[in-house]
Design an enzyme around this catalytic site. Structure first.
Site, mmCIF file in Angstrom:
data_model
loop_
_atom_site.group_PDB
_atom_site.id
_atom_site.type_symbol
_atom_site.label_atom_id
_atom_site.label_comp_id
_atom_site.label_asym_id
_atom_site.label_seq_id
_atom_site.Cartn_x
_atom_site.Cartn_y
_atom_site.Cartn_z
ATOM 1 N N ARG A 104 0.835 -1.207 0.000
ATOM 2 C CA ARG A 104 0.000 0.000 0.000
ATOM 3 C C ARG A 104 0.871 1.260 0.000
ATOM 4 O O ARG A 104 0.569 2.239 -0.664
ATOM 5 C CB ARG A 104 -0.966 0.010 1.202
ATOM 6 C CG ARG A 104 -1.658 1.359 1.400
ATOM 7 C CD ARG A 104 -2.896 1.327 2.287
ATOM 8 N NE ARG A 104 -2.828 0.415 3.396
ATOM 9 C CZ ARG A 104 -2.107 0.604 4.520
ATOM 10 N NH1 ARG A 104 -1.414 1.713 4.680
ATOM 11 N NH2 ARG A 104 -2.100 -0.308 5.469
ATOM 12 N N TYR A 143 -17.601 17.846 -12.526
ATOM 13 C CA TYR A 143 -17.988 16.443 -12.721
ATOM 14 C C TYR A 143 -19.000 16.030 -11.639
ATOM 15 O O TYR A 143 -18.821 16.354 -10.464
ATOM 16 C CB TYR A 143 -16.728 15.573 -12.664
ATOM 17 C CG TYR A 143 -17.009 14.102 -12.738
ATOM 18 C CD1 TYR A 143 -17.374 13.510 -13.943
ATOM 19 C CD2 TYR A 143 -16.916 13.296 -11.617
ATOM 20 C CE1 TYR A 143 -17.649 12.154 -14.012
ATOM 21 C CE2 TYR A 143 -17.176 11.937 -11.673
ATOM 22 C CZ TYR A 143 -17.547 11.373 -12.878
ATOM 23 O OH TYR A 143 -17.817 10.040 -12.945
ATOM 24 N N ASP A 161 -8.714 19.589 -12.409
ATOM 25 C CA ASP A 161 -9.050 18.291 -12.996
ATOM 26 C C ASP A 161 -8.696 18.383 -14.485
ATOM 27 O O ASP A 161 -9.348 19.094 -15.247
ATOM 28 C CB ASP A 161 -10.546 18.008 -12.779
ATOM 29 C CG ASP A 161 -10.970 16.629 -13.295
ATOM 30 O OD1 ASP A 161 -10.356 16.144 -14.264
ATOM 31 O OD2 ASP A 161 -11.939 16.062 -12.752
ATOM 32 N N LYS A 181 -10.007 7.598 -18.348
ATOM 33 C CA LYS A 181 -10.353 8.233 -19.609
ATOM 34 C C LYS A 181 -9.145 8.240 -20.553
ATOM 35 O O LYS A 181 -8.601 7.188 -20.835
ATOM 36 C CB LYS A 181 -10.903 9.632 -19.335
ATOM 37 C CG LYS A 181 -11.871 9.707 -18.143
ATOM 38 C CD LYS A 181 -13.173 8.964 -18.371
ATOM 39 C CE LYS A 181 -13.998 8.786 -17.101
ATOM 40 N NZ LYS A 181 -14.326 9.999 -16.368
HETATM 41 C C1 LIG Z 1 -14.700 10.317 -15.024
HETATM 42 C C2 LIG Z 1 -14.311 11.588 -14.421
HETATM 43 C C3 LIG Z 1 -13.981 11.687 -13.060
HETATM 44 C C4 LIG Z 1 -14.107 10.509 -12.111
HETATM 45 O O1 LIG Z 1 -13.188 9.510 -12.400
HETATM 46 P P1 LIG Z 1 -13.425 7.937 -12.112
HETATM 47 O O2 LIG Z 1 -12.218 7.293 -12.660
HETATM 48 O O3 LIG Z 1 -14.686 7.556 -12.810
HETATM 49 O O4 LIG Z 1 -13.555 7.800 -10.623
HETATM 50 C C5 LIG Z 1 -13.560 12.911 -12.582
HETATM 51 N N1 LIG Z 1 -13.470 13.988 -13.384
HETATM 52 C C6 LIG Z 1 -13.793 13.938 -14.677
HETATM 53 C C7 LIG Z 1 -13.677 15.161 -15.507
HETATM 54 C C8 LIG Z 1 -14.219 12.745 -15.245
HETATM 55 O O5 LIG Z 1 -14.549 12.703 -16.541
#
Ligand SMILES: *Cc1c(COP(=O)(O)O)cnc(C)c1O
Length: 390
Positions: A52, A104, A176, A201
């Site tokens: 971890r 988000y 983000d 993504k």
């Molecule tokens: C998908 C997404 C998240 C969350 O991520 P996960 O991997 O689904 O937990 C956060 N911010 C944005 C812009 C996203 O598209």
């Protein structure tokens, strides 16, 4: 260490410290499944002690991510939300966050329904309006939370301007960077303190892994985040670390291709009579077109568009063949999403509509299919949707 200091981004994706394994020469990072590590001394322990805290496979990914974002330390988490939530643990009871209003959906839920229970306050603002941002500042503001381009209306926030406001108030800027990745935008260079990603993504890019990332530049902040990563424990498993590294190798070429097609499609939708609105920061009429050009390499591979009604939107989706109709974005296959029911399903209807997320809005994450095939597919689906014959 830094043989790659002077390489361009595309080369860095391949030529880094994990280019081959130093013991075997293997041209792929070994997946190190061990949860614990033998210590050969009675009272001085090695760098690796427990999985971890640190694991060589995760370390390789974290090092690559730090390097690509231009930071000092990277952290890999079990999901984007795990990365975001852990970063929010930098806050304490009584602290306040200024958040971009079209954040988000999962982040919205975390802040309004979870952090609020721990005494962390928040104010949502339209971050394209810097006066509104300044007005939202309180004596206890500790974080400015930016998402740009935003989801799903693709509004662009000035990272440099927000970072300056944050610095003036002794607060951190979190960005983000999921939609653009370091291939197109480097928030740390624009003054941000923490870069966050859903690596689910574009970073991994193949719809086959759920993962999250945080990268910071400041050493002290890095130590605090390392402590939180280990304390909270939402680390990314080694198989998934490997999948993200595998995806990263093609990040640049995937984006180059997808952005080219996204640009074509944005123009296609814009000139189509049946499409009411197109949201894409690469279109000249986009209100932050110039800002996007200034702070990022291009407008990315995600766009949204609005049809005349929910009924037509439903018919359109039912007739589209190529993209998968699904939650998520940033993959080799095009993904068509319905934000009102998917990514923003967690947001109350009134809040959604205030943000322009109507029941006729669709978001498209452009993959690697040929642009002509996608355009033909959308032309057919639009014709069906608008045809009076059921
Ligand atoms: C998908 C997404 C998240 C969350 O991520 P996960 O991997 O689904 O937990 C956060 N911010 C944005 C812009 C996203 O598209």
């Amino acid at each position: 260490m830094n043989e790659d200091c002077c390489y361009s981004f595309e080369t860095k994706l391949l030529h880094n410290n994990s280019k081959f394994d130093l013991t075997t020469g293997a041209v792929s990072v070994p997946i190190q499944h061990a949860s614990t590590f033998h210590q050969s001394s009675f009272d001085t322990y090695g760098k690796y002690d427990y999985g971890r805290s640190l694991n060589p496979t995760r370390e390789a990914l974290e090092e690559q991510l730090a390097h690509l974002e231009g930071g000092t330390r990277g952290f890999a988490f079990a999901s984007g939300m795990a990365a975001i939530s852990t970063a929010f643990l930098l806050l304490s009871k009584g602290d306040h966050v200024v958040m971009t209003e079209d954040v988000y959906g999962g982040t919205y839920r975390m802040v309004t329904e979870v952090l609020s229970r721990f005494g962390i306050e928040y104010t949502f603002v339209d971050m394209t309006d810097l006066d509104a941002v300044t007005k939202a500042v309180q004596a206890n503001t500790k974080v400015f939370y930016v998402e740009t381009p935003s989801n799903p209306t693709l509004k662009v926030t000035d990272i440099k301007a927000i970072s300056l406001i944050a610095k003036k108030h002794g607060a951190y800027t979190f960005v983000d960077n999921t939609f653009l990745t370091p291939a197109l935008q480097r928030p740390l260079q624009l003054g941000a303190d923490v870069v966050l990603h859903s690596a689910t993504k574009f970073l991994s890019g193949h719809s086959d892994v759920v993962a999250g990332v945080a990268v910071v530049r400041d050493e002290e902040l890095a130590n605090r985040l390392a402590f939180l990563q280990n304390s909270f424990g939402a680390v990314l498993g080694v198989q998934d670390c490997w999948l993200v590294m595998r995806g990263l190798k093609t990040l640049s070429v995937r984006l180059q291709q997808s952005v080219k097609t996204a640009t074509k499609l944005a123009h296609f939708f814009r000139q189509h009579d049946s499409v009411k609105n197109v949201y894409y920061p690469g279109l000249k009429e986009h209100p932050q077109y110039e800002l996007q050009k200034k702070q990022a390499l291009n407008a990315g591979a995600v766009l949204s568009f609005e049809l005349e009604s929910e009924e037509l939107t439903k018919k359109f989706v039912e007739n589209v063949r190529i993209p998968v109709f699904a939650v998520s974005l940033g993959a080799v296959e095009s993904i068509l999403s319905y934000p009102a029911k998917m990514s923003h399903g967690a947001m109350p209807k009134a809040e959604r509509e205030k943000r322009g997320i109507s029941n006729s809005l669709l978001r498209l994450s452009v993959g690697l299919e040929h642009a002509d095939d996608l355009m033909n597919d959308f032309t057919t689906a639009l014709t069906y949707a608008y045809s009076p014959i059921k």
